[in-house]
Design a protein around this motif. Structure first.
Motif, mmCIF file in Angstrom:
data_model
loop_
_atom_site.group_PDB
_atom_site.id
_atom_site.type_symbol
_atom_site.label_atom_id
_atom_site.label_comp_id
_atom_site.label_asym_id
_atom_site.label_seq_id
_atom_site.Cartn_x
_atom_site.Cartn_y
_atom_site.Cartn_z
ATOM 1 N N LYS A 160 82.485 -33.987 -118.072
ATOM 2 C CA LYS A 160 83.566 -33.122 -118.569
ATOM 3 C C LYS A 160 84.858 -33.899 -118.873
ATOM 4 C CE LYS A 160 82.093 -28.928 -116.080
ATOM 5 N NZ LYS A 160 80.826 -29.422 -115.522
ATOM 6 N N LEU A 161 84.923 -35.171 -118.488
ATOM 7 C CA LEU A 161 86.147 -35.958 -118.657
ATOM 8 C C LEU A 161 86.209 -36.573 -120.053
ATOM 9 C CD1 LEU A 161 86.162 -37.680 -115.157
ATOM 10 C CD2 LEU A 161 87.454 -35.662 -115.886
ATOM 11 N N SER A 162 87.436 -36.790 -120.523
ATOM 12 C CA SER A 162 87.590 -37.230 -121.919
ATOM 13 C C SER A 162 87.269 -38.703 -122.140
ATOM 14 C CB SER A 162 89.006 -36.927 -122.417
ATOM 15 O OG SER A 162 89.970 -37.550 -121.590
ATOM 16 N N VAL A 163 87.616 -39.574 -121.185
ATOM 17 C CA VAL A 163 87.362 -41.008 -121.357
ATOM 18 C C VAL A 163 86.831 -41.594 -120.048
ATOM 19 C CG1 VAL A 163 88.349 -43.278 -121.872
ATOM 20 C CG2 VAL A 163 89.168 -41.260 -123.099
ATOM 21 N N LEU A 164 85.701 -42.281 -120.149
ATOM 22 C CA LEU A 164 85.125 -42.980 -119.013
ATOM 23 C C LEU A 164 85.142 -44.481 -119.282
ATOM 24 C CD1 LEU A 164 81.945 -40.780 -118.360
ATOM 25 C CD2 LEU A 164 84.188 -40.602 -117.241
ATOM 26 N N VAL A 165 85.571 -45.245 -118.302
ATOM 27 C CA VAL A 165 85.511 -46.700 -118.356
ATOM 28 C C VAL A 165 84.585 -47.121 -117.224
ATOM 29 C CG1 VAL A 165 86.802 -48.858 -118.286
ATOM 30 C CG2 VAL A 165 87.876 -46.789 -119.220
ATOM 31 N N ILE A 166 83.444 -47.693 -117.584
ATOM 32 C CA ILE A 166 82.400 -47.947 -116.602
ATOM 33 C C ILE A 166 82.186 -49.450 -116.433
ATOM 34 C CG2 ILE A 166 80.001 -47.503 -115.956
ATOM 35 C CD1 ILE A 166 80.102 -45.006 -117.706
ATOM 36 N N LEU A 167 82.330 -49.923 -115.201
ATOM 37 C CA LEU A 167 82.068 -51.311 -114.868
ATOM 38 C C LEU A 167 80.691 -51.426 -114.230
ATOM 39 C CD1 LEU A 167 85.261 -50.899 -114.868
ATOM 40 C CD2 LEU A 167 85.351 -52.932 -113.432
ATOM 41 N N MET A 168 80.099 -52.606 -114.343
ATOM 42 C CA MET A 168 78.802 -52.893 -113.719
ATOM 43 C C MET A 168 77.723 -51.928 -114.196
ATOM 44 S SD MET A 168 79.974 -53.808 -109.828
ATOM 45 C CE MET A 168 81.669 -53.254 -109.674
ATOM 46 N N GLY A 169 77.750 -51.589 -115.480
ATOM 47 C CA GLY A 169 76.794 -50.605 -115.981
ATOM 48 C C GLY A 169 75.812 -51.114 -117.007
ATOM 49 N N GLY A 170 75.841 -52.403 -117.321
ATOM 50 C CA GLY A 170 75.004 -52.930 -118.395
ATOM 51 C C GLY A 170 73.521 -52.676 -118.207
ATOM 52 N N ARG A 171 73.033 -52.910 -116.998
ATOM 53 C CA ARG A 171 71.592 -52.746 -116.756
ATOM 54 C C ARG A 171 71.172 -51.282 -116.700
ATOM 55 N NH1 ARG A 171 70.138 -56.107 -111.597
ATOM 56 N NH2 ARG A 171 72.121 -55.231 -110.893
ATOM 57 N N ASN A 172 72.144 -50.383 -116.536
ATOM 58 C CA ASN A 172 71.831 -48.951 -116.424
ATOM 59 C C ASN A 172 72.327 -48.141 -117.616
ATOM 60 O OD1 ASN A 172 70.631 -49.119 -113.801
ATOM 61 N ND2 ASN A 172 72.676 -49.321 -112.919
ATOM 62 N N LEU A 173 72.563 -48.793 -118.743
ATOM 63 C CA LEU A 173 73.146 -48.110 -119.895
ATOM 64 C C LEU A 173 72.334 -46.877 -120.305
ATOM 65 C CD1 LEU A 173 75.191 -47.934 -122.218
ATOM 66 C CD2 LEU A 173 73.674 -49.463 -123.524
ATOM 67 N N GLY A 174 71.026 -47.026 -120.430
ATOM 68 C CA GLY A 174 70.203 -45.910 -120.864
ATOM 69 C C GLY A 174 70.281 -44.729 -119.913
ATOM 70 N N GLU A 175 70.251 -45.008 -118.612
ATOM 71 C CA GLU A 175 70.311 -43.941 -117.612
ATOM 72 C C GLU A 175 71.679 -43.270 -117.619
ATOM 73 O OE1 GLU A 175 68.972 -41.401 -114.609
ATOM 74 O OE2 GLU A 175 67.892 -42.726 -115.987
ATOM 75 N N ILE A 176 72.748 -44.058 -117.829
ATOM 76 C CA ILE A 176 74.101 -43.483 -117.912
ATOM 77 C C ILE A 176 74.186 -42.499 -119.070
ATOM 78 C CG2 ILE A 176 76.507 -44.033 -118.460
ATOM 79 C CD1 ILE A 176 76.017 -46.730 -116.983
ATOM 80 N N CYS A 177 73.712 -42.909 -120.235
ATOM 81 C CA CYS A 177 73.748 -42.031 -121.416
ATOM 82 C C CYS A 177 72.902 -40.780 -121.191
ATOM 83 C CB CYS A 177 73.264 -42.794 -122.648
ATOM 84 S SG CYS A 177 74.350 -44.145 -123.161
ATOM 85 N N ASP A 178 71.733 -40.955 -120.598
ATOM 86 C CA ASP A 178 70.846 -39.807 -120.338
ATOM 87 C C ASP A 178 71.503 -38.810 -119.390
ATOM 88 O OD1 ASP A 178 68.922 -40.875 -121.952
ATOM 89 O OD2 ASP A 178 67.687 -41.666 -120.327
ATOM 90 N N ARG A 179 72.128 -39.300 -118.338
ATOM 91 C CA ARG A 179 72.731 -38.400 -117.347
ATOM 92 C C ARG A 179 73.910 -37.627 -117.939
ATOM 93 N NH1 ARG A 179 72.119 -40.274 -111.198
ATOM 94 N NH2 ARG A 179 70.122 -41.353 -111.356
#
Length: 240
Positions: A160-179
């Motif tokens: 629901k938030l307008s901007v997310l800045v995510i660190l340490m997420g390279g290996r989980n990119l697909g799962e982040i987008c899916d969630r």
């Protein structure tokens, strides 16, 4: 009487030499011992004196690293030897670093210490890519998080938030987008990935929650910053 040792917990910034603070630069040039993480730009090591004792302790996801308790003990030992010690961490020491553990160990041993702030890649990387984290129309706030452990995060709230800045997420990119899509974040929400921000090998990819995983397929993304939000779409208008 022997010289009293002191440990400086120093933020190295995102990596580029010219983004190091003046104080951090001064401390490195007089260091007697240096304890540094794997993500610290090796060029920074050229600033220390030739006789400086150097310890590389790792701390990079997926690679061999020292146990945190061993790092704590090393800092105490070097300080008790009367050395001026630089504990060099990438970014800022208190943004997803384990500085608290090191301070507790130093205090328990009666060692002098000082924290020296550094520029965090969470705010520097978007700036270098021409992406504003806030905008009068598109974003009145931004949220910084780590994707090191996806289960720790409330993805329904984050979607629901307008901007997310995510660190340490390279290996989980697909799962982040899916969630995020699972919790109704629009599939066409813009996404940017910035790898090795500020350094000569910097790379930038842009896409959407629906396309970015396929666009970066086969690419090594870590270490990177992931930015998700409509502000990413402003990049073409704000680059030099």
């Amino acid at each position: 009487m022997s010289q009293a040792g002191k440990v400086y917990l120093v933020g190295a910034g995102p990596g580029a030499l010219d983004l190091l603070t003046v104080k951090a630069h001064q401390l490195l040039t007089t260091a007697q011992a240096l304890v540094h993480d794997a993500l610290v730009n090796e060029e920074l090591l050229t600033l220390v004196p030739a006789d400086c004792e150097i310890h590389a302790v790792g701390k990079r996801g997926g690679q061999a690293s020292w146990a945190q308790t061993d790092i704590d003990q090393l800092l105490v030992r070097l300080c008790q030897q009367g050395k001026q010690v630089i504990r060099l961490k990438s970014g800022d020491p208190f943004i997803f670093g384990r500085t608290t553990s090191e301070i507790q160990a130093l205090k328990a041993a009666g060692c002098l210490f000082e924290v020296v702030p550094g520029l965090s890649s969470a705010t520097v990387a978007p700036l270098l890519a021409g992406i504003p984290l806030t905008d009068p129309v598109l974003s009145s706030q931004f949220t910084v998080l780590t994707a090191h452990d996806l289960e720790q995060q409330n993805w329904e709230a984050l979607a629901k938030l307008s901007v997310l800045v995510i660190l340490m997420g390279g290996r989980n990119l697909g799962e982040i987008c899916d969630r995020l899509r699972r919790y109704h974040k629009r599939p066409d929400t813009p996404v940017a990935i910035i790898r090795w921000a500020s350094q000569p090998q910097q790379q930038i990819w842009t896409g959407t929650l629906l396309t970015i995983t396929q666009q970066t397929k086969g690419q090594k993304l870590s270490p990177c910053i992931i930015i998700i939000g409509e502000v990413v779409g402003l990049r073409p208008y704000l680059q030099p």
